[in-house]
Design an enzyme around this catalytic site. Structure first.
Site, mmCIF file in Angstrom:
data_model
loop_
_atom_site.group_PDB
_atom_site.id
_atom_site.type_symbol
_atom_site.label_atom_id
_atom_site.label_comp_id
_atom_site.label_asym_id
_atom_site.label_seq_id
_atom_site.Cartn_x
_atom_site.Cartn_y
_atom_site.Cartn_z
ATOM 1 N N TYR A 2 0.803 -1.309 0.058
ATOM 2 C CA TYR A 2 -0.028 -0.106 0.171
ATOM 3 C C TYR A 2 0.810 1.291 -0.079
ATOM 4 O O TYR A 2 1.961 1.228 0.906
ATOM 5 C CB TYR A 2 -0.852 -0.163 1.209
ATOM 6 N N ASP A 52 9.336 2.834 0.192
ATOM 7 C CA ASP A 52 8.239 3.522 0.791
ATOM 8 C C ASP A 52 8.371 3.172 2.309
ATOM 9 O O ASP A 52 7.971 2.186 2.763
ATOM 10 C CB ASP A 52 6.928 3.095 0.423
ATOM 11 N N LYS A 86 3.868 8.874 8.934
ATOM 12 C CA LYS A 86 3.719 8.138 10.519
ATOM 13 C C LYS A 86 4.971 8.838 11.689
ATOM 14 O O LYS A 86 4.515 9.570 12.029
ATOM 15 C CB LYS A 86 3.623 6.638 10.328
HETATM 16 C C1 LIG Z 1 0.150 4.746 6.016
HETATM 17 C C2 LIG Z 1 1.031 4.473 4.585
HETATM 18 C C3 LIG Z 1 0.940 5.388 3.231
HETATM 19 C C4 LIG Z 1 -0.199 6.492 3.393
HETATM 20 O O1 LIG Z 1 0.174 7.436 4.320
HETATM 21 P P1 LIG Z 1 -0.900 8.561 4.554
HETATM 22 O O2 LIG Z 1 -0.261 9.240 6.139
HETATM 23 O O3 LIG Z 1 -2.084 7.736 5.298
HETATM 24 O O4 LIG Z 1 -1.457 9.373 3.710
HETATM 25 C C5 LIG Z 1 2.092 5.118 2.453
HETATM 26 N N1 LIG Z 1 2.682 4.133 2.308
HETATM 27 C C6 LIG Z 1 2.722 3.304 3.348
HETATM 28 C C7 LIG Z 1 3.782 2.063 3.253
HETATM 29 C C8 LIG Z 1 1.853 3.489 4.705
HETATM 30 O O5 LIG Z 1 2.049 2.559 5.542
#
Ligand SMILES: *Cc1c(COP(=O)(O)O)cnc(C)c1O
Length: 427
Positions: free
Chosen positions: A142, A237, A265
């Site tokens: 994701y 990511d 995060k």
């Molecule tokens: C949470 C998450 C996102 C998206 O971040 P948001 O702050 O919710 O937009 C993108 N990539 C990864 C790996 C994530 O865990």
């Protein structure tokens, strides 16, 4: 009617599904979401006054737990100075300098407001740098809700991805190539077919948004090699793994240097912050130094910067990573013992696999290896735990997080509660 029930009834009238991010709505487990009134340490308290030991932790940002005093002090100080200037200020400078000094592959960073924005912007930089249109992602990873990442695999590798959300155009989806996790052959084939078109490969270096899909040790190094041979950039990511599995995330743990990296995060300590970074020549493509446009009214918000800075400084000072990983390992093995279920864990992340795993090595490394019973059985376990005062993320496809605020007593409590629940459901 409980207070949560009546609040949810009101909320559904004014917000889609009554929530402002889908999984909060409890669709994956059924029932009414608990409305949370306050939180401290490892505990949430709902509007009924019931307390829960929290293993969701706002979906990852709160590695120090709720209401950490050092973070709170800096946030209060920041608010007393004013809360947004829309101008150059020293607070984002301090956070950027800290990150750049500790994370050598991020020679420059740009702050945004979420992980989604960080990914969206990094993809734009990758396309600009390579002058290529396509992005390769993995099924089961994701990357936030930007259009080009809300796609699923087509029927074959030669097929382009199709939209995985209403409102994403087929044209946008066709710029993304989706490859299975744990399948280096498929990755090579995809590069064989589309290589010269691929600007970048984006990957969660530990896929943790569709269960905890641990990859073999060879996966990331091979991915980097295959991508670079074809002239594509590698984007890690690290929105979950950054500052979580090690201060420098999986790049630090593996020694692999991504061309671009995205954070979110933990980087904001629980406030809305995302960031992307990389080598100078890539980051200098971004406006105003370069032609890639990207902006934000509230980007590098000084209160959020103070929270992020206090969080990262505390992580650097206390270096809690080894201890967190050891405690998670112990917890996971204890949970396996009392439940008979498999628990996959990495660093301070863990995920129970509820059902029979059919793979040769007994590990779940791709979405199609998750047992069919996962959803139903997780829903039962979730509600049984909720009743006993433990709050997991309300979906069987989300990971659980350990924080430095959890006590041994709280972890033993989870083991005992799950033991009771499994004993009961077995009888
Ligand atoms: C949470 C998450 C996102 C998206 O971040 P948001 O702050 O919710 O937009 C993108 N990539 C990864 C790996 C994530 O865990």
């Amino acid at each position: 009617m409980t207070k949560s029930e009546s609040l949810f009834e009101r909320a559904r009238k004014v917000a889609p599904g009554g929530v402002h991010s889908p999984v909060r709505g409890f669709r994956g487990v059924g029932g009414v979401p608990r409305f949370i009134e306050s939180a401290r340490g490892a505990c949430l308290r709902d509007v009924e006054g019931k307390a829960y030991v929290d293993f969701c932790l706002s979906w990852g940002p709160l590695i120090l737990g709720h209401g950490d005093e050092e973070v709170a002090r800096e946030v209060h100080r920041a608010i007393d100075r004013g809360w947004t200037y829309g101008a150059a200020e020293p607070y984002s400078l301090e956070l950027a300098e800290l990150i750049v000094s500790k994370i050598p592959w991020a020679e420059k960073v740009r702050f945004v407001n979420s992980g989604t924005e960080a990914v969206m912007s990094a993809l734009r930089v990758a396309r600009a740098a390579t002058n290529r249109p396509k992005i390769l992602k993995f099924d089961g990873c994701y990357h936030g809700h930007t259009d080009s990442m809300l796609v699923r695999a087509g029927s074959g590798l030669a097929e382009m991805a199709s939209p995985d959300s209403a409102g994403v155009s087929a044209a946008v989806a066709s710029e993304t190539i989706v490859v299975p996790l744990n399948d280096l052959k498929a990755l090579e084939e995809a590069f064989g077919l589309h290589g010269p078109q691929i600007a970048a490969v984006i990957v969660e270096p530990v896929p943790a948004n569709n269960g905890l899909l641990l990859q073999t040790d060879e996966f990331l190094p091979a991915l980097c090699k295959i991508a670079r041979k074809a002239g594509a950039l590698v984007i890690f990511d690290e929105v979950i793994t950054g500052f979580r599995v090690a201060f420098g995330g999986m790049a630090e743990l593996t020694g692999l240097k991504p061309d671009l990296v995205t954070y979110g995060k933990i980087i904001g300590g629980g406030f809305p912050v995302g960031a992307y970074g990389g080598r100078v020549e890539l980051m200098d493509l971004v406006a105003p130094s370069g032609p890639v446009y990207q902006a934000g009214t509230l980007s590098a918000n000084p209160v959020a910067m103070a929270a992020g800075l206090a969080t990262l400084k505390k992580l650097l000072r206390d270096n809690p990573y080894e201890k967190l990983a050891a405690r998670t390992e112990k917890l996971a093995r204890s949970l396996e013992k009392v439940t008979g279920a498999k628990v996959q864990n990495f660093a301070s992340l863990f995920w129970p696999v509820l059902g029979k795993v059919a793979t040769a090595d007994g590990m779940v490394r791709a979405p199609n290896e998750i047992p069919a019973e996962q959803k139903g059985r997780f829903a039962e376990v979730f509600h049984a735990l909720l009743a006993r005062g433990f709050y997991l993320a309300p979906s069987g496809y989300e990971v659980a997080f350990l924080s430095t605020a959890h006590s041994d007593t709280q972890l033993d409590g989870l083991v005992q509660a799950l033991g009771e629940i499994s004993g009961r459901s077995a009888s």
